[in-house]
Design a protein around this motif. Structure first.
Motif, PDB file in Angstrom:
ATOM      1  N   ILE A 169     -36.455 -33.328 -72.776  1.00 16.14           N
ATOM      2  CA  ILE A 169     -35.882 -34.192 -70.942  1.00 16.14           C
ATOM      3  C   ILE A 169     -35.640 -35.765 -70.939  1.00 16.14           C
ATOM      4  N   SER A 170     -33.732 -35.674 -70.278  1.00 15.11           N
ATOM      5  CA  SER A 170     -33.832 -37.494 -70.728  1.00 15.11           C
ATOM      6  C   SER A 170     -33.958 -38.306 -68.857  1.00 15.11           C
ATOM      7  N   GLY A 171     -33.990 -39.446 -69.112  1.00 17.44           N
ATOM      8  CA  GLY A 171     -33.605 -39.242 -67.555  1.00 17.44           C
ATOM      9  C   GLY A 171     -34.538 -40.968 -67.194  1.00 17.44           C
ATOM     10  N   PRO A 172     -34.244 -41.756 -65.806  1.00 17.46           N
ATOM     11  CA  PRO A 172     -35.079 -42.755 -65.506  1.00 17.46           C
ATOM     12  C   PRO A 172     -37.169 -42.291 -66.097  1.00 17.46           C
ATOM     13  N   LYS A 173     -37.560 -43.296 -65.576  1.00 22.50           N
ATOM     14  CA  LYS A 173     -38.844 -43.384 -65.442  1.00 22.50           C
ATOM     15  C   LYS A 173     -38.778 -42.685 -64.147  1.00 22.50           C
ATOM     16  N   LEU A 174     -39.621 -41.668 -64.340  1.00 29.48           N
ATOM     17  CA  LEU A 174     -40.631 -41.186 -63.220  1.00 29.48           C
ATOM     18  C   LEU A 174     -41.445 -41.669 -62.419  1.00 29.48           C
ATOM     19  N   GLY A 175     -41.344 -41.315 -60.957  1.00 30.76           N
ATOM     20  CA  GLY A 175     -41.818 -41.960 -60.076  1.00 30.76           C
ATOM     21  C   GLY A 175     -43.807 -41.873 -60.264  1.00 30.76           C
ATOM     22  N   LYS A 176     -44.583 -42.142 -59.422  1.00 31.71           N
ATOM     23  CA  LYS A 176     -45.679 -42.228 -59.469  1.00 31.71           C
ATOM     24  C   LYS A 176     -46.644 -40.702 -59.852  1.00 31.71           C
ATOM     25  N   SER A 177     -45.033 -40.251 -58.578  1.00 36.80           N
ATOM     26  CA  SER A 177     -45.742 -38.454 -58.190  1.00 36.80           C
ATOM     27  C   SER A 177     -45.856 -37.796 -59.337  1.00 36.80           C
ATOM     28  N   GLU A 178     -44.379 -37.691 -59.834  1.00 31.72           N
ATOM     29  CA  GLU A 178     -44.551 -36.559 -61.104  1.00 31.72           C
ATOM     30  C   GLU A 178     -46.000 -37.485 -62.173  1.00 31.72           C
ATOM     31  N   ALA A 179     -45.791 -38.459 -62.009  1.00 26.50           N
ATOM     32  CA  ALA A 179     -47.318 -39.180 -63.326  1.00 26.50           C
ATOM     33  C   ALA A 179     -48.476 -38.103 -63.131  1.00 26.50           C
ATOM     34  N   SER A 180     -48.651 -37.154 -62.870  1.00 28.59           N
ATOM     35  CA  SER A 180     -49.811 -36.474 -62.873  1.00 28.59           C
ATOM     36  C   SER A 180     -49.574 -35.414 -62.750  1.00 28.59           C
ATOM     37  N   SER A 181     -48.254 -34.921 -62.775  1.00 32.42           N
ATOM     38  CA  SER A 181     -47.479 -33.511 -63.170  1.00 32.42           C
ATOM     39  C   SER A 181     -48.396 -32.699 -64.240  1.00 32.42           C
ATOM     40  N   ASN A 182     -48.344 -31.562 -64.854  1.00 32.00           N
ATOM     41  CA  ASN A 182     -48.889 -30.953 -65.710  1.00 32.00           C
ATOM     42  C   ASN A 182     -48.075 -30.891 -66.811  1.00 32.00           C
ATOM     43  N   TRP A 183     -47.139 -30.256 -66.136  1.00 34.56           N
ATOM     44  CA  TRP A 183     -45.619 -30.811 -67.992  1.00 34.56           C
ATOM     45  C   TRP A 183     -46.234 -31.754 -68.216  1.00 34.56           C
ATOM     46  N   LEU A 184     -46.154 -32.989 -67.648  1.00 31.90           N
ATOM     47  CA  LEU A 184     -45.875 -34.470 -68.267  1.00 31.90           C
ATOM     48  C   LEU A 184     -47.042 -34.606 -68.739  1.00 31.90           C
ATOM     49  N   GLN A 185     -48.135 -33.851 -68.119  1.00 32.84           N
ATOM     50  CA  GLN A 185     -49.370 -35.090 -68.857  1.00 32.84           C
ATOM     51  C   GLN A 185     -49.455 -33.597 -70.327  1.00 32.84           C
ATOM     52  N   THR A 186     -49.199 -32.792 -69.612  1.00 33.85           N
ATOM     53  CA  THR A 186     -49.087 -31.675 -71.088  1.00 33.85           C
ATOM     54  C   THR A 186     -48.338 -33.280 -72.274  1.00 33.85           C
ATOM     55  N   LEU A 187     -47.080 -33.033 -72.193  1.00 33.24           N
ATOM     56  CA  LEU A 187     -46.179 -33.812 -73.339  1.00 33.24           C
ATOM     57  C   LEU A 187     -47.088 -34.862 -73.746  1.00 33.24           C
ATOM     58  N   GLU A 188     -47.494 -35.549 -72.427  1.00 33.65           N
ATOM     59  CA  GLU A 188     -48.381 -37.027 -72.944  1.00 33.65           C
ATOM     60  C   GLU A 188     -49.455 -37.213 -73.860  1.00 33.65           C
ATOM     61  N   THR A 189     -50.169 -35.437 -73.728  1.00 30.81           N
ATOM     62  CA  THR A 189     -51.205 -35.722 -74.938  1.00 30.81           C
ATOM     63  C   THR A 189     -50.440 -34.889 -76.647  1.00 30.81           C
ATOM     64  N   ALA A 190     -49.489 -33.861 -75.989  1.00 35.94           N
ATOM     65  CA  ALA A 190     -48.647 -33.799 -76.937  1.00 35.94           C
ATOM     66  C   ALA A 190     -48.141 -35.034 -77.977  1.00 35.94           C
ATOM     67  N   THR A 191     -48.208 -36.336 -77.825  1.00 41.83           N
ATOM     68  CA  THR A 191     -47.549 -37.602 -77.869  1.00 41.83           C
ATOM     69  C   THR A 191     -46.284 -37.360 -77.938  1.00 41.83           C
ATOM     70  N   ALA A 192     -45.611 -36.354 -77.090  1.00 42.80           N
ATOM     71  CA  ALA A 192     -43.746 -36.182 -76.717  1.00 42.80           C
ATOM     72  C   ALA A 192     -43.233 -36.711 -76.206  1.00 42.80           C
ATOM     73  N   VAL A 193     -43.944 -38.038 -75.330  1.00 41.27           N
ATOM     74  CA  VAL A 193     -43.345 -38.093 -74.303  1.00 41.27           C
ATOM     75  C   VAL A 193     -42.370 -40.126 -74.985  1.00 41.27           C
ATOM     76  N   ILE A 194     -41.699 -40.622 -74.640  1.00 44.79           N
ATOM     77  CA  ILE A 194     -40.767 -41.254 -75.394  1.00 44.79           C
ATOM     78  C   ILE A 194     -40.374 -42.583 -73.894  1.00 44.79           C
ATOM     79  N   GLU A 195     -41.376 -43.637 -73.848  1.00 46.16           N
ATOM     80  CA  GLU A 195     -40.665 -44.443 -72.900  1.00 46.16           C
ATOM     81  C   GLU A 195     -39.554 -45.713 -73.327  1.00 46.16           C
ATOM     82  N   ALA A 196     -38.606 -45.225 -72.599  1.00 52.45           N
ATOM     83  CA  ALA A 196     -37.544 -46.141 -73.331  1.00 52.45           C
ATOM     84  C   ALA A 196     -37.388 -47.515 -72.165  1.00 52.45           C
ATOM     85  N   THR A 197     -37.709 -48.168 -72.109  1.00 47.91           N
ATOM     86  CA  THR A 197     -37.902 -49.631 -71.578  1.00 47.91           C
ATOM     87  C   THR A 197     -37.185 -50.465 -72.698  1.00 47.91           C
ATOM     88  N   THR A 198     -37.613 -51.474 -71.790  1.00 49.09           N
ATOM     89  CA  THR A 198     -36.337 -52.877 -72.504  1.00 49.09           C
ATOM     90  C   THR A 198     -38.114 -53.518 -73.136  1.00 49.09           C
TER      91      THR A 198
END
Length: 160
Positions: free
Chosen positions: A112-141
């Motif tokens: 899943i690639s794209g812009p930084k997600l909004g605050k409403s998505e930060a608490s979504s189950n799918w994103l929290q599951t990925l963060e727990t598995a360290t499968a989220v990569i922040e592509a920031t400057t």
């Protein structure tokens, strides 16, 4: 916990791509570089098919779910890319991603690639599951105070 793209270890996927990876942020260099690495690693690990889905497509959630449940005619392993264009997801896409993260197929990997997600998505189950598995990569400057050190490390890693 999300991994910063500037600190991403290229060897992280040597033992296998995680079932789902999120590459989110606004730094095109890291989105391109890590996305290319994900595709090449998948190819090296025997994923021969590739499917790209865009958030702008109609009925995207159903396409994503059908891909989750579909069996390949040739028993090939597939890389599926979901390219987001918005910072929020509609309910049906959020539910499809929940399903994919809770029960990923063995023969497919999702990026899943794209812009930084909004605050409403930060608490979504799918994103929290990925963060727990360290499968989220922040592509920031890379911050200015760390840029010189990061650049030196990049040049060293390429023997320049």
């Amino acid at each position: 916990m999300a991994i910063k793209a500037s600190e991403f270890d290229n060897g992280k996927w040597d033992s296998g791509l995680p079932p789902v990876t999120a590459l989110l942020g606004d730094e095109a260099f890291f989105i391109t570089r890590i996305g290319d690495l994900w595709r090449q690693t998948g190819k090296d690990q025997g994923f021969t098919e590739r499917l790209i889905l865009y958030q702008t497509e109609s009925d995207l959630a159903n396409r994503l779910l059908s891909e989750l449940d579909a069996l390949s005619l040739f028993a090939d392993r597939a890389l599926v890319e979901l390219r987001l264009t918005k910072t929020t997801l509609d309910k049906s896409l959020r539910e499809a991603l929940d399903r994919w993260t809770q029960n990923p197929p063995d023969d497919k990997r999702l990026l899943i690639s794209g812009p930084k997600l909004g605050k409403s998505e930060a608490s979504s189950n799918w994103l929290q599951t990925l963060e727990t598995a360290t499968a989220v990569i922040e592509a920031t400057t890379v911050p200015a105070y760390r840029f010189a050190k990061w650049l030196d490390a990049e040049l060293d890693s390429h023997q320049i």
